[in-house]
Structure formats: structure tokens, C-alpha cells
Motif scaffolding. Structure first.
Motif, short mmCIF file in Angstrom:
data_model
loop_
_atom_site.label_atom_id
_atom_site.label_comp_id
_atom_site.label_asym_id
_atom_site.label_seq_id
_atom_site.Cartn_x
_atom_site.Cartn_y
_atom_site.Cartn_z
N ASP A 385 0.70 -1.19 0.07
CA ASP A 385 -0.04 -0.15 -0.11
C ASP A 385 0.86 1.35 0.04
O ASP A 385 0.38 2.16 -0.59
N GLU A 386 1.92 1.23 0.76
CA GLU A 386 2.65 2.20 0.73
C GLU A 386 3.62 2.61 -0.52
O GLU A 386 3.83 3.76 -0.98
N ARG A 387 3.99 1.46 -1.04
CA ARG A 387 4.49 1.62 -2.36
C ARG A 387 3.66 2.14 -3.45
O ARG A 387 3.95 3.16 -4.20
N PHE A 388 2.31 1.62 -3.41
CA PHE A 388 1.50 2.18 -4.31
C PHE A 388 1.19 3.77 -4.18
O PHE A 388 1.06 4.43 -5.06
N GLY A 389 1.23 4.02 -2.97
CA GLY A 389 0.90 5.64 -2.71
C GLY A 389 1.88 6.49 -3.23
O GLY A 389 1.66 7.41 -3.74
N ARG A 390 3.21 5.93 -3.01
CA ARG A 390 4.37 6.68 -3.29
C ARG A 390 4.19 6.63 -4.98
O ARG A 390 4.77 7.69 -5.69
N GLU A 391 4.27 5.57 -5.50
CA GLU A 391 4.27 5.48 -7.23
C GLU A 391 3.00 6.28 -7.68
O GLU A 391 3.18 7.01 -8.79
N PHE A 392 1.93 6.27 -7.01
CA PHE A 392 0.85 7.34 -7.57
C PHE A 392 1.14 8.95 -7.38
O PHE A 392 0.86 9.68 -8.27
N GLU A 393 1.73 9.31 -6.12
CA GLU A 393 1.98 10.52 -6.27
C GLU A 393 3.12 10.99 -7.16
O GLU A 393 3.19 11.96 -7.82
N ILE A 394 4.13 10.06 -7.38
CA ILE A 394 5.11 10.51 -8.24
C ILE A 394 4.59 10.57 -9.93
O ILE A 394 4.92 11.58 -10.56
N LYS A 395 3.62 9.61 -10.15
CA LYS A 395 2.89 9.76 -11.57
C LYS A 395 2.37 11.37 -11.41
O LYS A 395 1.93 11.78 -12.64
N LEU A 396 1.36 11.65 -10.29
CA LEU A 396 0.74 12.72 -10.36
C LEU A 396 1.67 13.78 -10.60
O LEU A 396 1.16 14.95 -11.22
N TRP A 397 2.75 13.94 -9.67
CA TRP A 397 3.68 14.92 -9.84
C TRP A 397 4.39 15.23 -11.36
O TRP A 397 4.33 16.38 -11.84
N LYS A 398 4.41 14.23 -12.02
CA LYS A 398 4.89 14.29 -13.48
C LYS A 398 3.85 14.58 -14.70
O LYS A 398 4.21 14.76 -15.74
N SER A 399 2.54 14.65 -13.87
CA SER A 399 1.46 14.96 -15.09
C SER A 399 1.19 16.39 -15.06
O SER A 399 0.24 16.72 -15.66
N ARG A 400 2.35 17.05 -14.54
CA ARG A 400 2.01 18.70 -14.66
C ARG A 400 1.94 19.11 -15.94
O ARG A 400 1.22 20.14 -16.36
N LYS A 401 2.74 18.67 -16.79
CA LYS A 401 2.73 19.11 -18.36
C LYS A 401 1.28 18.89 -18.82
O LYS A 401 0.79 19.79 -19.73
N VAL A 402 0.69 17.74 -18.50
CA VAL A 402 -0.63 17.33 -19.05
C VAL A 402 -1.70 18.35 -18.35
O VAL A 402 -2.63 18.69 -19.23
N ILE A 403 -1.73 18.75 -17.27
CA ILE A 403 -2.40 19.65 -16.66
C ILE A 403 -2.35 20.76 -17.14
O ILE A 403 -3.32 21.86 -17.53
N ASN A 404 -1.25 21.49 -17.52
CA ASN A 404 -1.06 22.88 -18.05
C ASN A 404 -1.49 22.98 -19.60
O ASN A 404 -1.97 23.85 -20.19
N GLU A 405 -1.41 21.78 -20.16
CA GLU A 405 -2.03 21.62 -21.46
C GLU A 405 -3.58 21.84 -21.62
O GLU A 405 -4.23 22.34 -22.61
N LYS A 406 -4.22 21.55 -20.44
CA LYS A 406 -5.59 21.63 -20.30
C LYS A 406 -5.99 22.60 -19.33
O LYS A 406 -7.08 22.51 -18.67
#
Length: 630
Positions: A385-406
Motif C-alpha cells: 500500500d505504501e509503495r502504491f501511494g508513493r508511485e501514485f504521487e510520483i505519477k501525479l507530480w509528473k503529470s504537470r505538463k498534461v495539466i498545463n495543456e488543459k
């Protein structure tokens, strides 16, 4: 200093304020309208209206909340009691007695089948026949058996399922090999869901559709085996034929969850099966994932010897597939050894090949192998569970470019769907799957209660789920990227500042299920509390209490008046009588002091001004006279 909260953008909805100093908390705000003011106002209004809208207004919301939250605990407790009752039960067989030739009223069809894409009881009443006329193995509705008080001769089967059993699933000539006296009702625990289910069969199982998987006899309802290759010949599975001994049963619902497919009849002239529909294309990929997950759990156990044996076996199995130069030599050595063995034992190998063809096991077969090999490890679960949470946060943090496009859709969307689709897919899909599963489980309990009451069942509230997902994702993305100006969080800031918009804020929180109940239910609770209040019970009734009673008339009127007839002002005015009591505890020394007794005679003035009041008035009079003399 301005009285505007610095956390709220000044141009929240593209409105340019004429003067920040002129802004107050009043409703009369001065705006310098932007050229696109009308456009953004319409967008704001439309999207917020979509969010506030509900399919069936407050009554429907209250119905959902009442059924999901009020009855859910009782229903879950009942399910737990049923599960405990199942745990105390034992698997048993009940022989169906010979037909007594009486005209019993048959129940609607008790067969569990794929009815319009849903695993449920057939319930058809056309040309009913007695269930004992069936030939194969079928799952039947457990509640139907209880409704007839275990009188199996009253259990009915519709004409459609009878002909389906006789002509399509089984060979009509096979019926002569089993007598009616072999018909039994079996109460078995499903090896998938671990719940008790009820099956009909002639004998212990069906000789045409019973299988051996890793030496264990597995019985699936016959309508699940027809036109589905989830059960097929492989090196670990083969048909059992007449060698049926203590079969393990699987219900229709678990069969589909484990990778099988109960045949869905499409009518005369139409053929449909899971092979033609390509429902098993990804079975190999899913099977490898199941094995991989099992190996991950194995890696966390403490039995080192067992892990070493498993590791050696895995390395030997995957070694031919590792792209190294030695692979060819090892592969050829294995091939040579196999050829030598084949030459020396031709007859044995030929027989083994016929019985155990080298075919890839299906997803269903692989899952059956791991049903009873689950490993429970709390530490493993926490780490995952902890590993999944960290991986989810990293993926969200790297999605800044996608968010800026929309960003435009996130700042000023034209519709709720546009705003929802502007977020990264993996975030919305995560919360979508989470909430859908929660609502499905609660809906099952709710519909069970409604069915018991004779009410219509409800469907999954998909629009409500989308709104809740939108709220969660907006908050999460707003926390990760506060400078993006997420529309929904800005709207909440505005709604919280305006007292007249608190009802809309309450409505939003109700739609998102953030608060416990709806505004309608809150009004009912308020009315109920008012009716139950007895003010006199809250009064102190001791000897050392000093009471001051106040009675006054109060007139209530609206804070603001809308345009209309001026005489409505009087009509909309409310009147009330205020009755209050101020109570104070008197010190003990005052209570114990003896009260002064005043003797009443003709010279005693009971009413009128006392000496202190007269003295004060005389003093004021003297002051005024001196001022006038000046």
C-alpha cells in the motif's frame, strides 16, 4: 487594509474590480466588467448548475442516503449472521423423492443463469416442469428452496431451460443412463466465494462437464462449460468423465469472476460464444500476472527452504527463454534427453500425450490452482500500500505538463464533462474504480432491502459518482499544484464567503456525500428536535436560585424585499412571543441570611418610586435647572 481574503484571486471569474478599497462584505459590490464577462458568467452558471443538479432532487437523494446509510448496518449484520450460519452448516445431499402424482403448484423457474448479461434466477413461468426432469448439473436459487420448505417436488423449471438442457447442452440419448431416482439437491460451499450454494444434479455430478484440475475434481454448472474453453485439456486438466468423486463446486458468479463465461443464449438462428467474441484474448497475460503476484507474496514469507525450492524450479523453467548463448546448448540438451526418453518409452509417452496435451492452461484453471494457496501477511500488505501511494504521487507530480495543456478547461470549463475530462486519466480512473466498487456493494444490500419491501430496485448512480470523483480529484490536484487555479476549489472559496450562497454550498456537500444527510433531512431533524424540546425541564429548581423572567413580543421580517406588491410586506411578517428566564445561583451566605420583614400599614407604599429613584431624579432635576440658568 482590504477586507478581502488574500487567498481568493481577485479575478476569480475574469472580473476586474474597480477599486479594492470599495469592496466590502455587503452584496453591493462594484465591478468593472471585462469584455468576456457574459461568457464566463454563463460558463460558471452552467457548470455549477450541472454540479448542483441531481437526478431526482432532494427526495431521491434522501432515499439513497436512507437506504445506504440507515439500513446498511442492519443488512450487513444480517449478512454476517447468515455467513456465521453457513459456517456452522455442513455440506449435505437431499434426495428428491419419487413423484407422488399430485398436482403441486410449481414455483417459477429456479435456474441460475445469464439473464440479459446478469447472473440471476430465471423466474420464468412458461410451461413449468418439475426440476427433477433435468439431466445436467445446475445451480438453483437457494431462497427458492427455502420458500417451498425444502419440498423439492414443488421446484419448477421453465420450458426453455428444460429444452436447453435436453437438446443443446447434453445428448438426449445420455438420459437413459441415469434414472430419476438419482436426482439430488446438493448443498455445497463454493470454493470461490466460500458461501453455501445449491445445485441440482443426477448423481454426484455431470459426467460430460466435470473436470479434474491438478487431481482435484471441479464441477461447474453445465451452462458455464458450453461454448466456453475456460475448461480445456492441458497438462494439469482433463475431463473427469465417470470418475467423479467428492467434486468441488463453483457458483456461476465466481465462475465468471475467475475467467469463465456462462453461456448467454441469443435466440434461434444466432450463435454467440466467448471464443467468437474474443473474451479470452488476454487470458495468458492475466495468468502470468497472477503467478507473478503469487511469487511476490511468497517472497515475504519466512520459510527460506520453501523459497529456495520455488526459486530453483522457476529458474529451471524460465532458463530456456533467457536470451544467452548457453540457452541453445541447454535447450538442445533438454531436447536430446526428451527424444531419448521418447524412443525408449514410446507407448507410455504416446498415452501420456493423449491424456495430457501440451496446451496452455486457461486463466480459469490457473486461478483454481491458487484459490487455496493465498498467503496472508500484514507486513506485506502495508508495504504494498505504501509503495502504491508513493508511485501514485510520483505519477501525479509528473503529470504537470498534461495539466498545463488543459489549464483553460480546468480554470473556466464550459461543462462538467469537459472539466472532468481535463484531469489526468489515471487519477479519475482510480477514484472511479474505488467509488464504483463501494456503491456497487452498498447497492446490492439496498436492493435486497427494497426487494424485501416489494419496491423497485435501483441502478448505480453514475452521475453522482462522476461528481464525487470530480470533487476528490479537484482537491488532490489543487493540493499538488495550487497555482493552477482549479475551478471547483475557487468556487468553494466564493460560496463560503457569501451567506446567501451557503445553501448552494450545502447542496454541493450533499451531492458529494461529504455531509451526513441532505438539507431536507436536516429540516426534518430540526422540526423533530423542536417538538421534543421541553424548556421547563432545563430549569434549576433549587432554593438558592435567583430567577429573572422576561416576556416580550418580537416581529420578524425579511432582510431584503423583492419587487412586488408593497402590501406583501405585512403578510410576510412573522410574530412571536419571547419567554426567557435568567437563572443565577445565590451564594450560601445570602441564602442563610434572614430576610428582612417589612410590616405593611396605611403609610406603606407598595407601588411607586422608591427612595433611591426619587433621589436620582431630584439630582437630574437640579442639574438641568442649573444648566438652564446659565
Amino acid at each position: 487594509m482590504s477586507n478581502i481574503d488574500s487567498s481568493i484571486p481577485l479575478q476569480e471569474f475574469d472580473l476586474k474590480y474597480a477599486s479594492e478599497d470599495n469592496l466590502t462584505d455587503s452584496d453591493n459590490e462594484v465591478f468593472e466588467l471585462d469584455s468576456n464577462f457574459d461568457q464566463y458568467t454563463v460558463r460558471f452558471s452552467n457548470v455549477l448548475s450541472e454540479m448542483l443538479a441531481h437526478e431526482n432532487d432532494d427526495i431521491e437523494m434522501e432515499t439513497y442516503i436512507g437506504e445506504y446509510d440507515s439500513d446498511i448496518e442492519a443488512e450487513l449484520e444480517q449478512d454476517n449472521n447468515e455467513q456465521n450460519f453457513d459456517n456452522e452448516q455442513e455440506e449435505r445431499d437431499e434426495i428428491i423423492p419419487n413423484d407422488d402424482k399430485t398436482n403441486n403448484v410449481l414455483s417459477p423457474c429456479v435456474i441460475i443463469d445469464n439473464i440479459h448479461g446478469t447472473i440471476k434466477r430465471c423466474g420464468d413461468t412458461y410451461k413449468l416442469r418439475k426440476m427433477r426432469n433435468l439431466f445436467g448439473t445446475w445451480q438453483i436459487d437457494r431462497d427458492a428452496v427455502q420458500q417451498v420448505n425444502n419440498d423439492h417436488l414443488k421446484l419448477g423449471v421453465c420450458d426453455s431451460h428444460f429444452l436447453y438442457d435436453q437438446n443443446q447442452i447434453h445428448n438426449p440419448k445420455e438420459k437413459i443412463f441415469k434414472e430419476f431416482t438419482d436426482a439430488i439437491v446438493q448443498h455445497r460451499r463454493c470454493i470461490g466465494c466460500k458461501k453455501f450454494v445449491t445445485f441440482f444434479s443426477r448423481g454426484e455430478g455431470c459426467s460430460s462437464h466435470s473436470w479434474l484440475i491438478n487431481g482435484q475434481n471441479i464441477q461447474v454448472p453445465c451452462n458455464g462449460v458450453i461454448h466456453c474453453n475456460a475448461l480445456r485439456n492441458s497438462f494439469i486438466s482433463r475431463p473427469a468423465f465417470n470418475k467423479i468423486k467428492k467434486p468441488r463446486f463453483i457458483c456461476c458468479a465466481c465462475y465468471e469472476q475467475l475467467g469463465g463465461h456462462v453461456h448467454k443464449r441469443t435466440g434461434r438462428g444466432k450463435k454467440s460464444n466467448c471464443i467468437q467474441d474474443k473474451l479470452h484474448e488476454k487470458d495468458t497475460t492475466k495468468g502470468i500476472k497472477i503467478i507473478a503476484n503469487w511469487l511476490i507474496k511468497i517472497s515475504h514469507i519466512d520459510e527460506e527452504t520453501k523459497k529456495e525450492e520455488i526459486l530453483k524450479s522457476i529458474v529451471k523453467a524460465i532458463l530456456p527463454f533467457i536470451p544467452t548463448p548457453s540457452t541453445k546448448n541447454i535447450s538442445s540438451a533438454i531436447t536430446t534427453s526428451t527424444s531419448t526418453t521418447t524412443t525408449t518409452t514410446t507407448t507410455t509417452t504416446t498415452s501420456s500425450t493423449l491424456n495430457h496435451p501440451d496446451e496452455t492452461p486457461s486463466l480459469f484453471i490457473i486461478q483454481i490452482l491458487f484459490l487455496n494457496t493465498s498467503i496472508s501477511n500484514e507486513d506485506t500488505k502495508t508495504i504494498d500500500d505504501e509503495r502504491f501511494g508513493r508511485e501514485f504521487e510520483i505519477k501525479l507530480w509528473k503529470s504537470r505538463k498534461v495539466i498545463n495543456e488543459k489549464k483553460d478547461s480546468l480554470n473556466s470549463p464550459e461543462s462538467l464533462l469537459e472539466y472532468y475530462n481535463a484531469f489526468p486519466d489515471f487519477v479519475t480512473e482510480f477514484f472511479q474504480g474505488l467509488l464504483v466498487e463501494i456503491f456497487k456493494r452498498k447497492l446490492v444490500v439496498s436492493n435486497k432491502k427494497r426487494k424485501y419491501r416489494g419496491q423497485n430496485t435501483k441502478t448505480l448512480p453514475e452521475n453522482t459518482i462522476i461528481k464525487i470523483v470530480t470533487f476528490f480529484v479537484s482537491v488532490l490536484v489543487g493540493i499538488a499544484f495550487p497555482s493552477c487555479g482549479i475551478w471547483l476549489t475557487n468556487v468553494l472559496s466564493s460560496l463560503a464567503r457569501k451567506p446567501k450562497l451557503l445553501s448552494s454550498l450545502h447542496r454541493l456537500l450533499t451531492v458529494w456525500n461529504v455531509i451526513g444527510h441532505s438539507e431536507r433531512h436536516e429540516r426534518n431533524l430540526e422540526r423533530e428536535r423542536i417538538n421534543k424540546v421541553i424548556p421547563t425541564q432545563r430549569l434549576y429548581k433549587e432554593l438558592n436560585i435567583w430567577n429573572l423572567a422576561i416576556i416580550d413580543n418580537i416581529d420578524f421580517k425579511q432582510k431584503t424585499f423583492s419587487f412586488g406588491n408593497i402590501y406583501d410586506t405585512t403578510r410576510d411578517t412573522s410574530h412571536a412571543t419571547l419567554r426567557m428566564v435568567f437563572q443565577s445561583k445565590i451564594p450560601d451566605h445570602l441564602v442563610s441570611r434572614q430576610e428582612e420583614v417589612i410590616a405593611l400599614d396605611e403609610a406603606t407604599h407598595i407601588f411607586g418610586m422608591n427612595f433611591t429613584t426619587k433621589e436620582a431624579l431630584n439630582r437630574f432635576q437640579n442639574i438641568l435647572e442649573k444648566l438652564l440658568d446659565i
